[in-house]
Design a protein around this motif. Structure first.
Motif, PDB file in Angstrom:
ATOM      1  N   LEU A 122      43.921 -36.182  47.046  1.00 61.93           N
ATOM      2  CA  LEU A 122      44.266 -37.057  46.362  1.00 61.93           C
ATOM      3  C   LEU A 122      45.916 -37.809  46.638  1.00 61.93           C
ATOM      4  CD1 LEU A 122      43.347 -35.061  43.416  1.00 61.93           C
ATOM      5  CD2 LEU A 122      41.896 -37.389  44.580  1.00 61.93           C
ATOM      6  N   ARG A 123      46.730 -37.264  47.310  1.00 60.39           N
ATOM      7  CA  ARG A 123      47.941 -37.765  47.310  1.00 60.39           C
ATOM      8  C   ARG A 123      48.201 -38.533  48.558  1.00 60.39           C
ATOM      9  NH1 ARG A 123      51.803 -35.254  44.538  1.00 60.39           N
ATOM     10  NH2 ARG A 123      51.459 -32.660  43.667  1.00 60.39           N
ATOM     11  N   GLY A 124      47.509 -38.843  48.916  1.00 65.48           N
ATOM     12  CA  GLY A 124      47.120 -39.714  50.646  1.00 65.48           C
ATOM     13  C   GLY A 124      47.968 -41.360  49.625  1.00 65.48           C
ATOM     14  N   ALA A 125      46.471 -41.743  48.831  1.00 62.92           N
ATOM     15  CA  ALA A 125      46.642 -43.246  48.423  1.00 62.92           C
ATOM     16  C   ALA A 125      46.906 -43.256  46.501  1.00 62.92           C
ATOM     17  CB  ALA A 125      45.368 -43.973  48.737  1.00 62.92           C
ATOM     18  N   PRO A 126      47.638 -42.946  46.193  1.00 62.25           N
ATOM     19  CA  PRO A 126      47.515 -43.164  45.029  1.00 62.25           C
ATOM     20  C   PRO A 126      47.200 -43.720  43.182  1.00 62.25           C
ATOM     21  CG  PRO A 126      49.744 -43.308  44.888  1.00 62.25           C
ATOM     22  CD  PRO A 126      49.308 -43.447  46.662  1.00 62.25           C
ATOM     23  N   LEU A 127      46.809 -44.674  43.816  1.00 59.12           N
ATOM     24  CA  LEU A 127      45.720 -45.681  43.126  1.00 59.12           C
ATOM     25  C   LEU A 127      44.559 -46.397  44.016  1.00 59.12           C
ATOM     26  CD1 LEU A 127      49.136 -48.588  42.863  1.00 59.12           C
ATOM     27  CD2 LEU A 127      48.375 -46.023  40.986  1.00 59.12           C
ATOM     28  N   PHE A 128      43.697 -46.605  43.094  1.00 57.55           N
ATOM     29  CA  PHE A 128      42.603 -46.888  43.372  1.00 57.55           C
ATOM     30  C   PHE A 128      42.595 -47.564  43.661  1.00 57.55           C
ATOM     31  CE2 PHE A 128      41.228 -42.823  39.993  1.00 57.55           C
ATOM     32  CZ  PHE A 128      40.561 -42.303  41.069  1.00 57.55           C
ATOM     33  N   LYS A 129      40.940 -48.577  44.748  1.00 52.32           N
ATOM     34  CA  LYS A 129      41.258 -49.893  45.124  1.00 52.32           C
ATOM     35  C   LYS A 129      40.434 -50.852  44.311  1.00 52.32           C
ATOM     36  CE  LYS A 129      39.362 -48.442  49.227  1.00 52.32           C
ATOM     37  NZ  LYS A 129      38.918 -48.599  50.367  1.00 52.32           N
ATOM     38  N   ASP A 130      39.539 -49.773  43.306  1.00 56.13           N
ATOM     39  CA  ASP A 130      38.698 -50.187  42.772  1.00 56.13           C
ATOM     40  C   ASP A 130      37.488 -49.035  41.930  1.00 56.13           C
ATOM     41  OD1 ASP A 130      36.631 -49.284  44.738  1.00 56.13           O
ATOM     42  OD2 ASP A 130      36.191 -51.392  45.415  1.00 56.13           O
ATOM     43  N   VAL A 131      36.454 -49.752  41.086  1.00 63.46           N
ATOM     44  CA  VAL A 131      36.091 -48.647  40.233  1.00 63.46           C
ATOM     45  C   VAL A 131      35.538 -48.388  40.941  1.00 63.46           C
ATOM     46  CG1 VAL A 131      34.285 -48.622  38.610  1.00 63.46           C
ATOM     47  CG2 VAL A 131      35.927 -50.284  38.438  1.00 63.46           C
ATOM     48  N   GLU A 132      34.526 -48.308  42.227  1.00 65.15           N
ATOM     49  CA  GLU A 132      33.656 -47.983  42.941  1.00 65.15           C
ATOM     50  C   GLU A 132      33.917 -46.244  43.339  1.00 65.15           C
ATOM     51  OE1 GLU A 132      30.679 -45.744  44.986  1.00 65.15           O
ATOM     52  OE2 GLU A 132      30.673 -47.049  43.690  1.00 65.15           O
ATOM     53  N   GLU A 133      35.314 -46.622  43.970  1.00 64.01           N
ATOM     54  CA  GLU A 133      36.826 -45.610  44.631  1.00 64.01           C
ATOM     55  C   GLU A 133      36.896 -44.949  43.389  1.00 64.01           C
ATOM     56  OE1 GLU A 133      40.460 -44.433  47.287  1.00 64.01           O
ATOM     57  OE2 GLU A 133      40.434 -46.299  46.003  1.00 64.01           O
ATOM     58  N   MET A 134      37.199 -45.085  42.284  1.00 58.57           N
ATOM     59  CA  MET A 134      37.084 -44.244  41.420  1.00 58.57           C
ATOM     60  C   MET A 134      36.346 -43.252  41.058  1.00 58.57           C
ATOM     61  SD  MET A 134      37.932 -44.851  36.915  1.00 58.57           S
ATOM     62  CE  MET A 134      35.760 -44.324  37.557  1.00 58.57           C
ATOM     63  N   GLY A 135      35.081 -43.914  40.692  1.00 54.76           N
ATOM     64  CA  GLY A 135      33.468 -43.233  40.949  1.00 54.76           C
ATOM     65  C   GLY A 135      33.370 -41.686  42.326  1.00 54.76           C
ATOM     66  N   GLN A 136      33.948 -42.824  43.561  1.00 53.89           N
ATOM     67  CA  GLN A 136      33.785 -41.153  44.578  1.00 53.89           C
ATOM     68  C   GLN A 136      34.241 -40.222  44.251  1.00 53.89           C
ATOM     69  OE1 GLN A 136      34.389 -43.762  47.914  1.00 53.89           O
ATOM     70  NE2 GLN A 136      32.757 -44.786  47.720  1.00 53.89           N
ATOM     71  N   VAL A 137      35.505 -40.418  43.616  1.00 53.15           N
ATOM     72  CA  VAL A 137      36.653 -39.093  43.325  1.00 53.15           C
ATOM     73  C   VAL A 137      35.855 -38.470  42.090  1.00 53.15           C
ATOM     74  CG1 VAL A 137      39.222 -38.563  42.546  1.00 53.15           C
ATOM     75  CG2 VAL A 137      38.433 -40.684  44.477  1.00 53.15           C
ATOM     76  N   GLU A 138      35.378 -39.479  40.871  1.00 54.61           N
ATOM     77  CA  GLU A 138      35.149 -38.462  39.798  1.00 54.61           C
ATOM     78  C   GLU A 138      33.827 -37.503  40.601  1.00 54.61           C
ATOM     79  OE1 GLU A 138      35.777 -40.150  36.107  1.00 54.61           O
ATOM     80  OE2 GLU A 138      34.356 -40.870  37.030  1.00 54.61           O
ATOM     81  N   ARG A 139      32.899 -38.372  41.201  1.00 56.45           N
ATOM     82  CA  ARG A 139      31.572 -36.935  41.316  1.00 56.45           C
ATOM     83  C   ARG A 139      31.989 -36.117  42.594  1.00 56.45           C
ATOM     84  NH1 ARG A 139      29.528 -42.798  41.642  1.00 56.45           N
ATOM     85  NH2 ARG A 139      30.492 -43.039  44.226  1.00 56.45           N
ATOM     86  N   GLU A 140      32.966 -35.996  43.116  1.00 57.83           N
ATOM     87  CA  GLU A 140      33.824 -35.067  44.068  1.00 57.83           C
ATOM     88  C   GLU A 140      34.200 -34.054  43.290  1.00 57.83           C
ATOM     89  OE1 GLU A 140      34.480 -32.164  46.984  1.00 57.83           O
ATOM     90  OE2 GLU A 140      32.852 -34.377  47.029  1.00 57.83           O
TER      91      GLU A 140
END
Length: 395
Positions: free
Chosen positions: A364-382
């Motif tokens: 999580l520490r690599g890139a602190p901001l989401f690029k878009d909603v899809e990336e947020m969804g991927q992190v949430e699903r994991e």
């Protein structure tokens, strides 16, 4: 002449939605309900709402609910109400351009409707704190904080109202109040056998099951610290939590000269909902005020971080990155549902969230901001997958 605002209510059959419609029903000259959205679990209630407010369009998340909803609408006399189904239908309704969108959806699925409402230029009466916690800058990139979002959570509404007393530069700190929930004063070793029925028995507020469980663990307060920091642009080290079991003072703002401004009223969500719908104006006939002719006692206590570590965990995530806060929220949602299903012990809720955060911290520490909603969804699903794995191992 009084201007009538069009209103879309998201999550209309839930606690916020039903109370919001109650407020609207008392002020028919001020509001016209142009759309309702709900998950689809309470079809009859949704149909009754559509009929009562002559709503032209209803959206349901669950596509399978569309057919029984049509039957319920016809039975309720709402023959002209159109139905749209699926998540994209709810997002579309949120972005339909209503004057005000009341977002009472529970969970991070409320983020995209929030963004859609803001992008359409609607005033967003926001009760979906997960939009702020999980979405971070994805939400705030779509609007100007102090002009388009009307906070509806009682604590953030109280801060919002109190902030009218000074400028941003004059704010010293925000003080978020917590009722303490049903287990206020308990120690950790007393919580091992807590049941869902006990945790759902909140002493002062009537809310949905997820929010009520979050209030009992004080995770709700942790999420509110994150939300307050992002809504009002105040760093987390200037936000305090105090336990106020009477739930009369809903939160406070301390200014640099030592003055503290609070908003006080008996616990009734219709008050912040009404202001969220009508701001900057206040409506009459909303909720009872404090009765100053009767003796009363308001108490404030420090938070027991050892018994209730969720607030400290939320502070850690807020300081780390918005990806951490998204994981916090997603893992917590899974753990709460597991507890309600009797698949996870009470103390396992926050323990599971912490374990997921520890496991994902490095990536999580690599890139602190989401690029878009899809990336947020991927992190949430994991985060949800890892939470479910941990929960399944405990059974």
């Amino acid at each position: 002449m009084i201007h009538s605002n069009t209103v879309v209510v998201l999550g209309s059959t839930g606690s916020i939605g039903t109370q919001g419609l109650d407020v609207i029903s008392r002020h028919p000259e001020r509001f016209t309900v142009s759309g309702l959205a709900a998950g689809g679990a309470h079809i009859e209630l949704l149909a009754q709402q559509a009929a009562q407010f002559h709503v032209p369009l209803v959206a349901v998340f669950d596509r399978q609910a569309a057919k029984p909803l049509r039957e319920a609408l016809d039975q309720a006399g709402a023959h002209g109400t159109q139905i749209q189904a699926g998540p994209e239908a709810v997002i579309g309704l949120a972005g339909s351009g209503a004057d005000v969108v009341l977002n009472g959806i529970t969970g991070s699925i409320g983020l995209e409707p929030s963004i859609a409402a803001l992008q359409a230029g609607s005033q967003l009466a926001l009760a979906n704190k997960e939009s702020v916690v999980a979405g971070g800058h994805l939400l705030f990139g779509a609007q100007i904080r102090d002009r388009q979002i009307n906070p509806v959570d009682s604590e953030h509404s109280a801060i919002w109202q109190s902030l009218r007393s000074g400028t941003h530069a004059e704010v010293s700190k925000l003080i978020v109040t917590a009722s303490g929930g049903p287990f206020r004063g308990w120690k950790r070793d007393q919580m091992t056998d807590i049941t869902p029925e006990q945790a759902l028995n909140h002493p002062t507020w009537h809310m949905g099951p997820v929010v009520t469980i979050n209030s009992s663990t004080l995770m709700n307060k942790g999420l509110e610290v994150i939300e307050a920091s992002r809504l009002f642009d105040i760093p987390p080290d200037r936000i305090e939590v105090t336990v106020h079991p009477q739930s009369i003072v809903h939160s406070m703002v301390e200014f640099v000269d030592g003055a503290t401004i609070s908003q006080a009223s008996p616990p009734d969500m219709r008050l912040p909902i009404a202001l969220g719908l009508s701001a900057p104006d206040r409506l009459g006939d909303v909720a009872a005020a404090c009765d100053w002719t009767k003796a009363a006692q308001w108490t404030f206590e420090p938070l027991d971080d050892e018994a209730f570590p969720a607030v400290s965990l939320a502070r850690h995530c807020l300081a780390a990155s918005e990806k951490h806060t998204a994981v916090l929220n997603a893992a917590n949602e899974q753990a709460v549902h597991a507890f309600l299903d009797h698949r996870l012990p009470y103390l396992g809720i926050v323990d599971t969230v912490k374990a997921v955060l520890d496991a994902m911290d490095g990536e999580l520490r690599g890139a602190p901001l989401f690029k878009d909603v899809e990336e947020m969804g991927q992190v949430e699903r994991e985060a949800r997958r890892r939470a479910d794995d941990l929960i399944n191992r405990q059974q």
